[in-house]
Design a protein around this motif. Structure first.
Motif, PDB file in Angstrom:
ATOM      1  N   ARG A 183      28.100   0.088  -7.802  1.00 55.43           N
ATOM      2  CA  ARG A 183      29.482   0.378  -7.377  1.00 55.43           C
ATOM      3  C   ARG A 183      29.489   1.087  -6.024  1.00 55.43           C
ATOM      4  NH1 ARG A 183      29.794   1.564 -12.828  1.00 55.43           N
ATOM      5  NH2 ARG A 183      29.629   3.806 -12.423  1.00 55.43           N
ATOM      6  N   THR A 184      28.507   1.977  -5.815  1.00 58.12           N
ATOM      7  CA  THR A 184      28.400   2.679  -4.530  1.00 58.12           C
ATOM      8  C   THR A 184      28.131   1.693  -3.396  1.00 58.12           C
ATOM      9  OG1 THR A 184      27.595   4.673  -5.647  1.00 58.12           O
ATOM     10  CG2 THR A 184      27.142   4.478  -3.288  1.00 58.12           C
ATOM     11  N   LEU A 185      27.210   0.779  -3.620  1.00 58.16           N
ATOM     12  CA  LEU A 185      26.895  -0.231  -2.608  1.00 58.16           C
ATOM     13  C   LEU A 185      28.089  -1.144  -2.340  1.00 58.16           C
ATOM     14  CD1 LEU A 185      23.265  -1.370  -3.494  1.00 58.16           C
ATOM     15  CD2 LEU A 185      24.010  -0.028  -1.532  1.00 58.16           C
ATOM     16  N   LEU A 186      28.757  -1.568  -3.382  1.00 57.64           N
ATOM     17  CA  LEU A 186      29.907  -2.463  -3.212  1.00 57.64           C
ATOM     18  C   LEU A 186      31.020  -1.774  -2.431  1.00 57.64           C
ATOM     19  CD1 LEU A 186      29.837  -4.050  -6.768  1.00 57.64           C
ATOM     20  CD2 LEU A 186      29.578  -5.325  -4.620  1.00 57.64           C
ATOM     21  N   ALA A 187      31.260  -0.496  -2.723  1.00 62.72           N
ATOM     22  CA  ALA A 187      32.282   0.256  -1.978  1.00 62.72           C
ATOM     23  C   ALA A 187      31.888   0.377  -0.509  1.00 62.72           C
ATOM     24  CB  ALA A 187      32.479   1.638  -2.607  1.00 62.72           C
ATOM     25  N   ASP A 188      30.605   0.621  -0.264  1.00 62.24           N
ATOM     26  CA  ASP A 188      30.118   0.728   1.106  1.00 62.24           C
ATOM     27  C   ASP A 188      30.284  -0.602   1.848  1.00 62.24           C
ATOM     28  OD1 ASP A 188      28.108   2.176   3.166  1.00 62.24           O
ATOM     29  OD2 ASP A 188      27.502   0.087   2.918  1.00 62.24           O
ATOM     30  N   LEU A 189      29.954  -1.696   1.196  1.00 61.86           N
ATOM     31  CA  LEU A 189      30.061  -3.010   1.833  1.00 61.86           C
ATOM     32  C   LEU A 189      31.494  -3.299   2.271  1.00 61.86           C
ATOM     33  CD1 LEU A 189      27.726  -5.069  -0.532  1.00 61.86           C
ATOM     34  CD2 LEU A 189      27.313  -4.521   1.876  1.00 61.86           C
ATOM     35  N   ARG A 190      32.437  -2.901   1.456  1.00 60.65           N
ATOM     36  CA  ARG A 190      33.839  -3.151   1.809  1.00 60.65           C
ATOM     37  C   ARG A 190      34.310  -2.186   2.908  1.00 60.65           C
ATOM     38  NH1 ARG A 190      34.033  -4.927  -3.661  1.00 60.65           N
ATOM     39  NH2 ARG A 190      34.780  -7.076  -3.657  1.00 60.65           N
ATOM     40  N   ALA A 191      33.819  -0.956   2.855  1.00 65.29           N
ATOM     41  CA  ALA A 191      34.259   0.043   3.832  1.00 65.29           C
ATOM     42  C   ALA A 191      33.733  -0.254   5.232  1.00 65.29           C
ATOM     43  CB  ALA A 191      33.808   1.442   3.392  1.00 65.29           C
ATOM     44  N   ARG A 192      32.575  -0.911   5.331  1.00 64.01           N
ATOM     45  CA  ARG A 192      31.990  -1.116   6.655  1.00 64.01           C
ATOM     46  C   ARG A 192      32.632  -2.273   7.408  1.00 64.01           C
ATOM     47  NH1 ARG A 192      27.086  -0.672   7.510  1.00 64.01           N
ATOM     48  NH2 ARG A 192      26.692   0.709   5.762  1.00 64.01           N
ATOM     49  N   LYS A 193      33.408  -3.125   6.737  1.00 63.40           N
ATOM     50  CA  LYS A 193      34.195  -4.180   7.399  1.00 63.40           C
ATOM     51  C   LYS A 193      33.342  -4.978   8.403  1.00 63.40           C
ATOM     52  CE  LYS A 193      38.524  -1.667   6.858  1.00 63.40           C
ATOM     53  NZ  LYS A 193      38.858  -2.357   5.615  1.00 63.40           N
TER      54      LYS A 193
END
Length: 201
Positions: A183-193
Motif C-alpha cells: 500500500r505504501t508503494l502504491l501510494a508513492d507511485l500515484r503521488a509521484r505522477k
C-alpha cells in the motif's frame, strides 16, 4: 454410468488417479532433489513412460502440474492477481495458505527443481502482475514500470520463506507486513505522477 460429457465415470476416475499418481511422484522427486524427467516420473509412479508423455508432453507441462497442485493445496485464492484490489485482498490467503503446506512450499521455494516449477509459470505471472499494477504505474517510464511491477510481485508472494525462517512470522503477520509495504508503494507511485523512481516524493 457416464458423466455430462458422455465419458464413462470409471474411466474418468482412472485418468484422474493416474494423473494424481504422476504428480505425487513428481513432488517426491523434487523433495529428494532428483533430476526431473519423464522416465523418473514413470518409474516412481509405476506408470508406463508413454502414459506420462500422453499426460505431460514436455518438461514444462510436468512443472506446471506441480504448480497447479501446490497452489490448489494452498487454497483457491492462491492465484495470479489481475487487479490491484486482488493483489491486496489475496495476501492473507496466500501467506496463510503457504503456512498450511509449509514443507511443500519450502521445497518449491528452496530447491533448483522448485525454481523450475516456478519458472514454468513465468509468462503467466508477469502478464498478470503487469495488468494488476497497470493503473498505478501508467505514468512511469517503461523501465520504471518494470521495476515497480517487479517489486510489487515480489512482495505479493516471495518473502514467505525468508520471513518464516529468519523472523519466525506467521502467514497472518507476513500478510500484514507485506500489505503495508505494498500500500505504501502504491501510494508513492500515484503521488509521484510519473517522476522517476529515484526521485524522492
Amino acid at each position: 454410468m457416464t458423466d455430462k460429457n458422455d465419458t464413462p465415470v470409471g474411466r474418468t476416475d482412472a485418468k484422474e488417479n493416474a494423473r494424481s499418481r504422476m504428480v505425487d511422484a513428481l513432488i517426491a522427486l523434487i523433495a529428494e532433489g532428483s533430476d526431473i524427467n519423464h522416465d523418473r516420473v514413470a518409474e516412481r509412479a509405476g506408470i508406463g513412460r508413454r502414459t506420462v508423455y500422453r499426460y505431460f508432453p514436455d518438461r514444462e507441462s510436468l512443472m506446471q502440474s506441480v504448480w497447479e497442485r501446490v497452489t490448489g493445496l494452498a487454497g483457491p485464492s492462491v492465484t495470479f492477481p489481475r487487479s490491484e484490489e486482488e493483489m491486496l485482498s489475496s495476501l492473507p490467503a496466500i501467506y496463510e495458505g503457504f503456512d498450511r503446506i509449509a514443507p511443500l512450499a519450502t521445497v518449491i521455494r528452496s530447491t533448483p527443481q522448485g525454481r523450475a516449477v516456478r519458472m514454468s509459470e513465468r509468462k503467466r505471472r508477469t502478464e498478470s502482475y503487469r495488468a494488476a499494477a497497470a493503473d498505478a504505474t501508467q505514468d512511469l517510464s517503461e523501465e520504471d514500470q518494470l521495476l515497480a511491477t517487479a517489486m510489487l510481485q515480489v512482495l505479493h508472494t516471495t518473502p514467505w520463506l525468508e520471513m518464516r525462517d529468519h523472523w519466525g512470522l506467521t502467514g497472518a503477520q507476513m500478510a500484514k507486513a507485506c500489505g503495508w509495504a505494498m500500500r505504501t508503494l502504491l501510494a508513492d507511485l500515484r503521488a509521484r505522477k510519473g517522476r522517476p523512481l529515484e526521485d524522492v516524493v
